[in-house]
Design an enzyme around this catalytic site. Structure first.
Site: not given
Ligand SMILES: Cc1cc2nc3c(=O)[nH]c(=O)nc-3n(C[C@H](O)[C@H](O)[C@H](O)COP(=O)(O)O)c2cc1C
Ligand SMILES: [Fe+2]
Ligand SMILES: [Fe+2]
Length: 399
Positions: A24, A79, A81, A83, A146, A165, A193, A226
């Site tokens: 990121h 989410h 985001e 990714d 997050h 996440d 992480y 992840h």
């Protein structure tokens, strides 16, 4: 990689990104990562999340190996985001889902990422469920874990928490489960992480864990977005999250510095010696030899954070400015600190570092400055600072 059915009618359809090293744009991911997405089949079929746009081909192959795209009824977007939502445009085009389940913030973020007001958004809150016929999904808002939009899904019949996440690890592996891996290695990556992504939101972690307890959901597996799926060490992983969220610390100190001519490096070594003499675990980082994300991974359970820089043009060296800015944003709390550095004439850097420590609400034990090259007596003062810090570390770590 091929899809994996890991519970009856529950499939991992993610992608392993072996070559990713820059996570990121702000953290290092030396072992790559995975983007995990899931298909759950009942009478209705749902696809939970997608993957990074760069991996779209492998992703749709994995999904299609499990279910024809047109047979998917719903999308769940945990989410937005990129990714995880990077293949959303294509997914919506090809699947034409009846509904896209998301939080209110998830809808707002999809609108401002993809600008599609015509998508069939279905906003849900914690406590709402989606019966698929044979499988039931309970939604759990994970606000600020997050991003404001994050959500988790609990598959009731299987005790499976799809956690977005949270509980992630940047780890590209052919194995899909924690019980196929060394636990300590996994925990280290989960910790890194946590330190780099979740730490500022520790209060929200505690709230979410409390909410899950209130809801009375037995958790048999945790499937993050992840890394590997947790099924062999769920309790330990939750225990670690609780510890990190409470910012519990060990008898450990992190020294991080930068230097031009190595005078500040000599001071760092001497401070380390004092700490080591008292039995404190020490990690020393020279900013030219490490990435800021490696440093905060060690700060996660360190009781002391000791920052050093020589003075350069009336300030700290630029790599230390980077480090301090990064660390401050992650909001480590409840630690002790100290600042140090060599200087030539004005010597502003150590004070600036100690101000940064104060902004992180750390107790600053000392600010040490040495003019030009440290003499033996200066190094003895540094070593003594290390010894004194060891006492503070013991008090914090409850030794
Ligand atoms: C480009 C440059 C700029 C500097 N600017 C300052 C300064 O503004 N104030 C100061 O006290 N020392 C300044 N110095 C002196 C260094 O802080 C001093 O040489 C110090 O001993 C270097 O420690 P180090 O070997 O840990 O880098 C500067 C040195 C260089 C090379
Ligand atoms: Fe994210
Ligand atoms: Fe992510």
């Amino acid at each position: 990689m091929a899809a994996v059915e890991f519970l009856p009618n529950v499939y991992w359809v993610g992608v392993v990104d072996w070559n990713l090293r820059d996570f990121h744009g702000y953290a290092a991911a030396p072992r790559g990562t995975t983007y995990n997405a899931y298909v759950i089949k009942g009478e209705k079929t749902v696809l939970v999340d997608t993957v990074s746009a760069a991996c779209s081909r492998a992703f749709f192959e994995a999904v299609e190996a499990v279910v024809p795209l047109e047979a998917i009824d719903y999308l769940v977007v945990n989410h937005v985001e990129p990714d995880h939502s990077g293949c959303l445009m294509e997914a919506v085009e090809r699947i034409r889902p009846e509904k896209i389940f998301c939080t209110a913030m998830g809808k707002a973020f999809m609108l401002s990422h993809y600008h599609r007001s015509d998508w069939p958004y279905e906003v849900v809150q914690t406590g709402q469920s989606l019966p698929l016929g044979g499988k039931t999904i309970d939604f759990l808002e994970l606000k600020m874990l997050h991003w404001p939009d994050n959500m988790g899904c609990y598959v009731r019949e299987d005790g499976l928490l799809i956690s977005s996440d949270a509980f992630g690890q940047n780890w590209a592996t052919s194995e899909r489960f924690d019980d196929e891996m060394d636990f300590n290695e996994m925990a280290g990556l989960m910790g890194s992480y946590y330190a780099n992504i979740i730490l500022p939101f520790s209060e929200h972690v505690l709230k979410a864990l409390g909410r899950v307890e209130e809801l009375g959901w037995p958790i048999r597996m945790i499937a993050p977005s992840h890394g590997v799926i947790l099924r062999g060490h769920v309790e330990e992983a939750v225990g670690l999250y609780r510890r990190w969220a409470r910012q519990e610390v060990a008898r450990k100190a992190v020294i991080v510095y930068d230097t031009m001519w190595k005078s500040t490096a000599l001071m760092a070594e001497a401070i380390a010696e004092g700490l080591i003499e008292k039995g404190v675990t020490v990690r020393v980082f020279h900013m030219k030899a490490c990435h800021h994300s490696d440093v905060v991974a060690e700060v996660l359970d360190a009781a002391a954070v000791i920052l050093g820089s020589s003075t350069h043009n009336n300030g700290m060296l630029p790599l230390m400015a980077d480090m301090v800015r990064y660390m401050e944003g992650l909001r480590p709390r409840g630690r002790v600190g100290a600042a140090f550095g060599s200087y030539g004439w004005s010597g502003e850097a150590p004070k600036q570092l100690s101000e940064a420590l104060e902004r992180m609400r750390m107790k600053v034990c000392d600010v040490l400055r040495v003019k030009n090259v440290p003499a033996e007596a200066d190094l003895a003062v540094c070593k003594d600072l290390g010894r004194r810090l060891a006492g503070e570390v013991d008090a914090l770590a409850g030794a």
